[in-house]
Design a protein around this motif. Structure first.
Motif, PDB file in Angstrom:
ATOM      1  N   HIS A 121       0.393 -12.450  -6.441  1.00 27.37           N
ATOM      2  CA  HIS A 121       1.761 -12.089  -6.848  1.00 27.37           C
ATOM      3  C   HIS A 121       2.228 -10.752  -6.274  1.00 27.37           C
ATOM      4  O   HIS A 121       3.180 -10.160  -6.782  1.00 27.37           O
ATOM      5  CB  HIS A 121       1.880 -12.046  -8.379  1.00 27.37           C
ATOM      6  CG  HIS A 121       1.365 -13.273  -9.070  1.00 27.37           C
ATOM      7  ND1 HIS A 121       1.859 -14.530  -8.806  1.00 27.37           N
ATOM      8  CD2 HIS A 121       0.400 -13.425 -10.014  1.00 27.37           C
ATOM      9  CE1 HIS A 121       1.217 -15.415  -9.564  1.00 27.37           C
ATOM     10  NE2 HIS A 121       0.314 -14.774 -10.300  1.00 27.37           N
ATOM     11  N   PRO A 125       6.371 -13.199  -8.172  1.00 26.21           N
ATOM     12  CA  PRO A 125       5.698 -14.325  -8.815  1.00 26.21           C
ATOM     13  C   PRO A 125       5.445 -15.470  -7.835  1.00 26.21           C
ATOM     14  O   PRO A 125       6.352 -15.955  -7.164  1.00 26.21           O
ATOM     15  CB  PRO A 125       6.674 -14.737  -9.917  1.00 26.21           C
ATOM     16  CG  PRO A 125       7.425 -13.486 -10.237  1.00 26.21           C
ATOM     17  CD  PRO A 125       7.574 -12.782  -8.919  1.00 26.21           C
ATOM     18  N   GLY A 126       4.169 -15.847  -7.749  1.00 22.07           N
ATOM     19  CA  GLY A 126       3.779 -16.948  -6.880  1.00 22.07           C
ATOM     20  C   GLY A 126       3.678 -16.602  -5.411  1.00 22.07           C
ATOM     21  O   GLY A 126       3.338 -17.456  -4.599  1.00 22.07           O
ATOM     22  N   ASN A 128       1.714 -14.387  -2.820  1.00 19.99           N
ATOM     23  CA  ASN A 128       0.470 -13.619  -2.775  1.00 19.99           C
ATOM     24  C   ASN A 128       0.323 -12.720  -1.549  1.00 19.99           C
ATOM     25  O   ASN A 128      -0.725 -12.119  -1.346  1.00 19.99           O
ATOM     26  CB  ASN A 128      -0.724 -14.566  -2.867  1.00 19.99           C
ATOM     27  CG  ASN A 128      -0.719 -15.358  -4.167  1.00 19.99           C
ATOM     28  OD1 ASN A 128      -0.216 -14.887  -5.191  1.00 19.99           O
ATOM     29  ND2 ASN A 128      -1.266 -16.568  -4.133  1.00 19.99           N
TER      30      ASN A 128
END
Length: 382
Positions: A121, A125-126, A128
């Motif tokens: 994250h 969010p989501g 990487n």
């Protein structure tokens, strides 16, 4: 507070030891931390502390959080034990790293070779990854390290010359012992917590002068007159004996010798301090390493490890040997603790040295003073 250490460098007959402040003053302790312990090759641990790939052990060395680990390829490494994200401690207790080293704060993950391998994250969010977060430059910070006789030496400042260069003379002196050293296991590893400054433990180890009064059992067969001084200015110092006696079990069995030794070691043994904080013993049938961990001005942990020429030596004999050495090292405790208390006497001037008996101790004082002066000059030039 800059102490006057000019008297330490005089010839031994006119020299004084390090002033009291070098054992009692927090500011001087901090100066020695940087000049003597961080800037040089200091003993941290032994490779036997992490015997298998993935084994990790956190160690705090004079306030610096370090991580000793054996990577998946079997290489022993030392890293700063902090995440490159927000400086969180990564490993809080000895453990086996099964996959990656995961930071407990935001789950950044590192390989046992120090590479940053996951940043969950980090881009939202989501997401990487992030274009401004270069994983290749955010791996764990590795500390320069070197293993000799199983001791893991580190140079925290990264400024010391290579270990093999700094200690070339000692490595050459003991080249006959350049064969595998096998740790004796759990019973061959013990710790003494002593209320003294770490330097006093070194000073006591360097000389044999105290044997008749502090070690009467040892002196009964390895007498004061059977010993000699080992003095290599600016490098190392210690003592040797000409009458080393092997330990035997009830059947007269001894440990196997290290291979390829010359006749010198039939009844000879040497005990040398690798400056600043590692004390080593070399004998025909076993060896030891003592790593001094300075815990504070007047607190030192002595980590003692015993080694043998083969893995399958007698457990009974190893236990007996460890018990005998523990007695010897415990006999020194009241001496080094007594000297620590003595350093609070206002009129003590650092003491004097016997020209005949205290040469190894004086050399250690000179080496410490030299490193401090070098450090002061470097700071003054900056």
């Amino acid at each position: 507070m800059a102490t006057d250490i000019s008297g330490v460098g005089r010839p031994i007959a006119q020299a004084n030891g390090l002033p009291n402040a070098h054992y009692t003053d927090p500011q001087v302790f901090a100066e020695e931390r940087d000049a003597v312990l961080y800037n040089q090759w200091s003993g941290l641990a032994v490779a036997a502390d992490v015997p298998e790939p993935g084994d990790a052990k956190p160690i705090e060395f004079l306030g610096a959080p370090l991580l000793l680990l054996r990577d998946k390829k079997g290489v022993v490494r030392v890293f700063h034990n902090i995440c490159r994200h927000r400086g969180m401690i990564l490993v809080s207790e000895p453990k086996k790293i099964e996959g990656a080293i995961r930071c407990p704060y935001h789950s950044w993950c590192y390989g046992t070779d120090g590479r940053l391998v996951a940043t969950p994250h980090v881009g939202g969010p989501g997401m990487n990854t992030h274009e401004d977060m270069d994983r290749d430059t955010l791996g764990l910070v590795e500390v320069p390290s070197h293993i000799w006789r199983d001791v893991v030496f580190v140079n925290l400042s990264g400024t010391a010359a290579p270990f093999e260069e700094v200690n070339a003379d000692l490595i050459e002196r003991w080249k006959e012992f350049d064969s595998p050293h096998y740790h004796g296991g759990k019973s061959s590893n013990f710790q003494l917590d002593v209320k003294t400054n770490w330097k006093l433990a070194v000073e006591n180890f360097c000389e044999s002068y105290h044997l008749p009064w502090v070690h009467p059992g040892l002196n009964s067969y390895s007498r004061l007159e059977d010993h000699y001084n080992i003095e290599e200015p600016g490098k190392y110092s210690g003592q040797g004996t000409l009458v080393y006696r092997q330990i035997e079990d009830d059947n007269g069995t001894t440990f196997p010798d290290f291979p390829g030794l010359s006749d010198k070691w039939n009844e000879g043994a040497e005990y040398i301090t690798v400056f600043p904080n590692v004390m080593l013993g070399a004998q025909r049938d076993h060896a030891f390493a003592i790593i001094l961990e300075p815990k504070g001005l007047d607190e030192t942990s002595e980590h003692i490890h015993l080694y043998y020429a083969k893995e399958d030596t007698s457990q009974e004999l190893r236990d007996k040997n460890a018990a005998l050495w523990k007695v010897v090292f415990e006999e020194d405790v009241f001496v080094v603790e007594g000297m620590q208390k003595g350093r609070h006497a206002p009129g003590f001037d650092g003491g004097r040295f016997s020209p005949a008996m205290d040469g190894p101790t004086h050399l250690f004082h000179q080496w410490v003073a030299e490193k401090i002066m070098d450090h002061r000059q470097k700071l003054a030039a900056e």
